[in-house]
Design a protein around this motif. Structure first.
Motif, short mmCIF file in Angstrom:
data_model
loop_
_atom_site.label_atom_id
_atom_site.label_comp_id
_atom_site.label_asym_id
_atom_site.label_seq_id
_atom_site.Cartn_x
_atom_site.Cartn_y
_atom_site.Cartn_z
N ARG A 715 0.83 -1.21 0.00
CA ARG A 715 0.00 0.00 0.00
C ARG A 715 0.87 1.27 0.00
NH1 ARG A 715 -5.45 -0.08 2.00
NH2 ARG A 715 -6.28 -2.19 2.24
N MET A 716 1.90 1.26 0.84
CA MET A 716 2.74 2.45 0.93
C MET A 716 3.52 2.67 -0.36
SD MET A 716 3.47 5.05 2.74
CE MET A 716 2.79 4.63 4.33
N GLN A 717 3.97 1.62 -0.99
CA GLN A 717 4.69 1.75 -2.26
C GLN A 717 3.81 2.44 -3.31
OE1 GLN A 717 5.89 -2.23 -3.25
NE2 GLN A 717 7.77 -2.13 -2.04
N ARG A 718 2.56 2.01 -3.39
CA ARG A 718 1.67 2.61 -4.40
C ARG A 718 1.37 4.07 -4.07
NH1 ARG A 718 -1.25 -2.83 -4.78
NH2 ARG A 718 -2.60 -2.11 -3.08
N MET A 719 1.16 4.38 -2.80
CA MET A 719 0.89 5.77 -2.44
C MET A 719 2.12 6.65 -2.66
SD MET A 719 -1.63 5.72 0.91
CE MET A 719 -0.58 4.72 1.96
N ARG A 720 3.29 6.13 -2.34
CA ARG A 720 4.51 6.90 -2.56
C ARG A 720 4.75 7.16 -4.05
NH1 ARG A 720 8.45 7.68 1.07
NH2 ARG A 720 10.13 7.16 -0.39
N LYS A 721 4.41 6.21 -4.87
CA LYS A 721 4.55 6.41 -6.31
C LYS A 721 3.63 7.55 -6.78
CE LYS A 721 4.46 3.83 -10.69
NZ LYS A 721 3.52 4.67 -11.44
N THR A 722 2.43 7.59 -6.24
CA THR A 722 1.49 8.65 -6.61
C THR A 722 2.01 10.02 -6.18
OG1 THR A 722 -0.40 7.15 -6.44
CG2 THR A 722 -0.86 9.51 -6.27
N VAL A 723 2.48 10.12 -4.94
CA VAL A 723 2.97 11.41 -4.43
C VAL A 723 4.25 11.82 -5.15
CG1 VAL A 723 3.81 12.63 -2.38
CG2 VAL A 723 1.91 11.03 -2.18
N ARG A 724 5.10 10.85 -5.46
CA ARG A 724 6.34 11.16 -6.17
C ARG A 724 6.05 11.74 -7.55
NH1 ARG A 724 8.10 6.41 -6.54
NH2 ARG A 724 9.36 6.36 -4.64
N GLU A 725 5.14 11.12 -8.28
CA GLU A 725 4.85 11.55 -9.65
C GLU A 725 4.00 12.81 -9.69
OE1 GLU A 725 3.07 8.21 -11.55
OE2 GLU A 725 4.96 7.08 -11.69
N HIS A 726 3.15 13.00 -8.70
CA HIS A 726 2.28 14.17 -8.66
C HIS A 726 2.70 15.06 -7.49
CE1 HIS A 726 -0.03 11.12 -10.87
NE2 HIS A 726 -0.57 12.14 -11.52
N ASN A 727 3.94 15.56 -7.57
CA ASN A 727 4.45 16.38 -6.47
C ASN A 727 4.09 17.84 -6.66
OD1 ASN A 727 6.26 17.39 -8.35
ND2 ASN A 727 7.95 16.11 -7.67
N VAL A 728 4.54 18.69 -5.73
CA VAL A 728 4.14 20.09 -5.74
C VAL A 728 4.70 20.83 -6.95
CG1 VAL A 728 6.09 20.93 -4.36
CG2 VAL A 728 3.88 22.11 -4.24
N TYR A 729 5.84 20.39 -7.48
CA TYR A 729 6.41 21.05 -8.65
C TYR A 729 5.57 20.78 -9.90
CZ TYR A 729 10.30 21.53 -5.43
OH TYR A 729 11.06 21.83 -4.34
N ARG A 730 5.02 19.59 -9.96
CA ARG A 730 4.13 19.30 -11.08
C ARG A 730 2.86 20.16 -10.99
NH1 ARG A 730 2.33 13.32 -13.31
NH2 ARG A 730 0.72 14.04 -14.76
N TRP A 731 2.37 20.35 -9.76
CA TRP A 731 1.20 21.22 -9.56
C TRP A 731 1.48 22.62 -10.09
CZ3 TRP A 731 1.18 25.57 -6.29
CH2 TRP A 731 -0.06 26.18 -6.12
N ALA A 732 2.62 23.20 -9.69
CA ALA A 732 2.95 24.55 -10.14
C ALA A 732 3.17 24.61 -11.64
CB ALA A 732 4.20 25.04 -9.41
N ALA A 733 3.82 23.58 -12.18
CA ALA A 733 4.11 23.57 -13.62
C ALA A 733 2.84 23.52 -14.45
CB ALA A 733 5.00 22.38 -13.96
N THR A 734 1.90 22.65 -14.08
CA THR A 734 0.66 22.54 -14.86
C THR A 734 -0.20 23.79 -14.72
OG1 THR A 734 -0.32 21.34 -12.99
CG2 THR A 734 0.61 20.02 -14.77
N LEU A 735 -0.23 24.37 -13.52
CA LEU A 735 -1.03 25.58 -13.30
C LEU A 735 -0.50 26.74 -14.13
CD1 LEU A 735 -3.22 27.16 -11.79
CD2 LEU A 735 -1.62 27.42 -9.89
N ILE A 736 0.80 26.97 -14.09
CA ILE A 736 1.38 28.09 -14.81
C ILE A 736 1.38 27.84 -16.32
CG2 ILE A 736 3.51 29.41 -15.14
CD1 ILE A 736 4.04 29.00 -12.15
N ALA A 737 1.62 26.59 -16.72
CA ALA A 737 1.58 26.27 -18.15
C ALA A 737 0.19 26.52 -18.72
CB ALA A 737 2.00 24.82 -18.36
N GLU A 738 -0.84 26.10 -17.98
CA GLU A 738 -2.22 26.32 -18.44
C GLU A 738 -2.51 27.81 -18.57
OE1 GLU A 738 -6.03 24.59 -19.40
OE2 GLU A 738 -4.55 23.41 -18.31
N LEU A 739 -2.03 28.60 -17.61
CA LEU A 739 -2.26 30.04 -17.65
C LEU A 739 -1.53 30.68 -18.83
CD1 LEU A 739 -3.40 32.61 -16.34
CD2 LEU A 739 -1.37 32.65 -14.86
#
Length: 762
Positions: A715-739
């Motif tokens: 369970r932890m491996q799968r959750m860590r994979k999700t958090v690793r791939e969808h980290n805060v830098y990806r959030w900022a990148a997609t938000l600013i790219a969309e804008l």
């Protein structure tokens, strides 16, 4: 280093010699002057004592008596002899050895007779250094002759030479000792530390040591230490970024990092300038005694946005709430940050107490916050608070427009519910600016939002943005339903957009996350069992299992429900009594608001009540730590806990859940997660619960503690994979790219409408 030592020694020898010689000269000159004054005083005293006897003998005209006087006083220390002259400066008596020296009348004798007072002078006669003192002799106030006293002054020169000789020897000794001490200091305190630092930097360059292992014996060179440490940290970060990027390329992963985000944003901005607006600032200056300390508030937004602003030299506009903030800005309320390596501008906006009370604590946190969080706390809306909310939004808009004045392509990113009116205010003045706002809290259903008296103004203000971001899709849906219900507009459900006043606003989901790379495993981290034992011992508790909760003390976090679930768990499964301890880290929040003040008292009372039921001499079920904890302290609890409880009654995302997952490098531990959080939409392998269902939460605690290690790890491996791939830098990148990719196709007519609307407001 050898050349430096030689140069230093030469400078020291020359400097010490010159200073010592100058000091010796002053000492010899002072001694000589003192000896001369002493000799002059002795001559005067002797003359005064002899004058009476000589005057009587002159009156008797007894040459024999006069000669006896001069011969009697001719054998004293340093006294060469005496001479007695008549009224016409004729020699009457003289010490035999001075006969040749005083063959002619001394000038001082003539001067003394002429001026009618004693006169002394140092003279060099026939190679000898003498002091001659002449004193007129009187009878009935008439001058009848003169007395000359001659002293040998050569001893004064001899004494001066002796002082110079001593000074020379002292200088030699000083030079030898100081050069020796200097060599030892250079070798032990300078050369050796610099050599060790050079070896450390070489090891750092080759990747053999951590940048945090810096040379501690360079404290003598504090500025050098700071610069070397900053250089080392930059080098380590650059190497880490390069290694991470190489590893990701090798494994085919696409993980976002701060460096990748910076490059991505520079490309997307295309010479544009980024402006961020938030209530909380990234750096706070506080007085600590007589010095100013820089504090970095814990914030996922700061973590995500700062690399972007560093990359494009942007500007962050925020409320200056530190008690030393005013002393650190320039005349335009700006300063460059970060303090140790400035890369972007922080513009501070000042609020008085009434503005902060009405805008922040009033409308934002007693009105919008409970309205958007369906946590059964009645929102409070006051007309006075609404006026302050409007005024503060306008004040921030003015500050932002001032910063954007000479920028051709401004890109504005507004943060959170404190600035719902800001997008419209900016667009009215700068229609060509790209404006986005990210709403960090939930958006309620339209029926709930109807409670707000100024719902139309809030929605209209938000629709001034080109892009509105929420954490999850249901919040986007709720917002569009609200727009459709509250204001006149055209909602496009296919493209999730709204057209109002001929202006297009996109509504998108951007689930925020944490910096996964920021919690990489330390080099010497103890295992969870050892860490857990150490933490519990420090808390004065003996237990086998430990749970943890990390929250602001807020009524939306479900802390009281969490405590009730723990009580139910211990009631139902008594075998865990004395074995399971739950540590609640509860940071005080908005404590001068009555609802929050009362909640803190309720939480403390509930923890005390439950502990009163179960605790023993060495164990208690709940440890409530009601103070602020830093990042390092919280990480220790994350790594040590068997289970982490996140029981929010309603939450936009809840980053505690993702922080716990990111911290578990051992891939152990179980996350119990409320289904009413945004994180529940991503972390499917958490044990999801309804926090209002106390029995379900109690059962989840038992399940977590008794779960097989293999299942925990999977369970932890799968959750860590999700958090690793969808980290805060990806959030900022997609938000600013969309804008940045938005089509700015507003017509001239719509721009004119915006300007007219702004004029009407004014």
């Amino acid at each position: 280093m050898r050349l430096l030592s030689i140069r230093l020694i030469v400078f020291l020898i020359v400097g010490i010699t010159l200073v010592s010689l100058a000091s010796s000269y002053y000492e010899a000159w002072g001694e000589k002057r003192g000896l001369r004054r002493d000799l002059e005083r002795r001559a005067e005293v002797l003359g005064e004592s002899l004058a009476g006897n000589v005057e009587r003998d002159l009156e008797k005209d007894s040459a024999q008596d006069l000669q006896r006087i001069v011969e009697h006083f001719g054998n004293r220390e340093h006294l060469s002899g005496l001479a007695i002259y008549g009224a016409q400066a004729n020699l009457l008596a003289v010490t035999p050895q001075l006969a040749s020296t005083l063959a002619t009348v001394p000038l001082v004798m003539s001067q003394a007779l002429r001026e009618n007072h004693g006169v002394g002078s140092f003279q060099r006669v026939s190679g000898a250094s003498l002091h001659i003192y002449a004193l007129p002799l009187h009878q009935h106030d008439e001058i009848i002759g003169g007395l000359v006293i001659v002293h040998d002054a050569s001893y004064i020169r001899a004494e001066s030479l002796h002082i110079w000789r001593q000074a020379f020897l002292r200088v030699l000794a000083y030079v030898f000792l100081i050069v020796l001490i200097t060599l030892l200091i250079v070798r032990w305190s300078i050369a050796a530390p610099i050599a060790r630092t050079a070896l450390w930097m070489r090891a750092l360059r080759t990747g053999q040591v951590s940048s945090r292992q810096h040379a501690a014996d360079l404290d003598l060179f504090r500025p050098l230490v700071q610069e070397v440490a900053a250089f080392a940290e930059s080098l380590t970060q650059a190497r880490s970024a390069a290694e991470t990027e190489a590893r990701l390329r090798d494994t085919g992963e696409s993980q976002w990092t701060a460096d990748r985000l910076a490059v991505h944003v520079r490309t997307r901005l295309d010479n544009g300038r980024l402006f961020v607006v938030s209530n909380r600032q990234p750096y706070v200056h506080m007085w600590r005694g007589k010095s100013v300390e820089v504090i970095v508030p814990p914030s996922g937004v700061v973590t995500a946005i700062e690399p972007v602003l560093r990359a494009c030299d942007g500007t962050w506009v925020a409320h200056g709430n530190g008690d030393a903030d005013l002393e650190t800005v320039d005349e335009h309320d700006r300063l460059r940050v970060p303090p140790e390596d400035p890369h972007y501008t922080l513009r501070r906006v000042w609020l008085n107490e009434a503005e902060e009370e009405g805008y922040y604590y009033g409308f934002a946190n007693e009105g919008i916050w409970p309205l958007c969080h369906i946590a059964h706390t009645r929102p409070i809306f006051r007309a006075e608070d609404w006026k302050y909310y409007q005024a503060v939004n306008l004040k921030f808009a003015d500050a932002l427009l001032e910063e954007m004045k000479d920028v051709e392509k401004p890109i504005v990113l507004v943060q959170d519910y404190h600035f719902a009116l800001l997008p419209r205010l900016i667009k009215e003045k700068r229609p060509e600016a790209r404006v986005a706002i990210f709403w960090h809290i939930p958006w309620p259903n339209p029926e709930a939002f109807d409670i707000a008296p100024w719902r139309r103004e809030v929605v209209d203000g938000l629709l001034g943005a080109d892009l509105i971001g929420f954490h999850i899709q249901s919040h986007c849906n709720n917002f569009l339903h609200t727009v459709d219900r509250v204001v006149e507009s055209r909602v496009d459900w296919e493209h999730f957009s709204v057209r109002r006043l001929d202006h297009l606003t996109l509504v998108r989901r951007f689930p925020i996350s944490v910096d996964f790379s920021d919690v990489q495993e330390p080099e010497s981290t103890p295992d969870s069992y050892v860490e857990r034992s150490a933490l519990l011992k420090a808390l004065g508790v003996e237990a086998t299992f430990m749970g943890v909760g990390v929250d602001r003390v807020d009524y939306t976090k479900g802390i009281l429900e969490r405590f009730l679930a723990i009580e139910r768990f211990l009631d139902k499964y008594s075998r865990y009594q004395g074995k399971f301890t739950f540590v609640q880290i509860g940071a005080p929040s908005r404590s001068h608001l009555k609802r929050y003040h009362d909640l803190m008292a309720e939480v403390e009372a509930e923890a005390t009540r439950i502990n009163g039921r179960f605790q023993t001499a060495k164990w208690k079920p709940i440890v409530f730590l009601n103070r602020q904890h830093n990042h390092h302290e919280i990480q220790r609890y994350y790594r040590a806990a068997d289970v982490c409880l996140v029981t929010s009654l309603h939450d936009g995302m809840n980053l505690v859940a993702k922080e716990f997952v990111a911290a578990r490098h051992d891939e152990r531990g179980v996350l119990i997660l409320s289904c009413f959080t945004g994180a529940a939409h991503e972390l499917h392998d958490a044990l999801q619960i309804n926090p209002y269902d106390i029995d379900q939460t109690a059962e989840a605690i038992r399940t977590a503690l008794e779960m097989e290690p293999e299942e925990k790890e999977l369970r932890m491996q799968r959750m860590r994979k999700t958090v690793r791939e969808h980290n805060v830098y990806r959030w900022a990148a997609t938000l600013i790219a969309e804008l940045c990719e938005l089509r700015m196709d507003a017509s001239d007519e719509s721009k004119e409408k915006l300007r007219a609307s702004a004029a009407a407001r004014e």
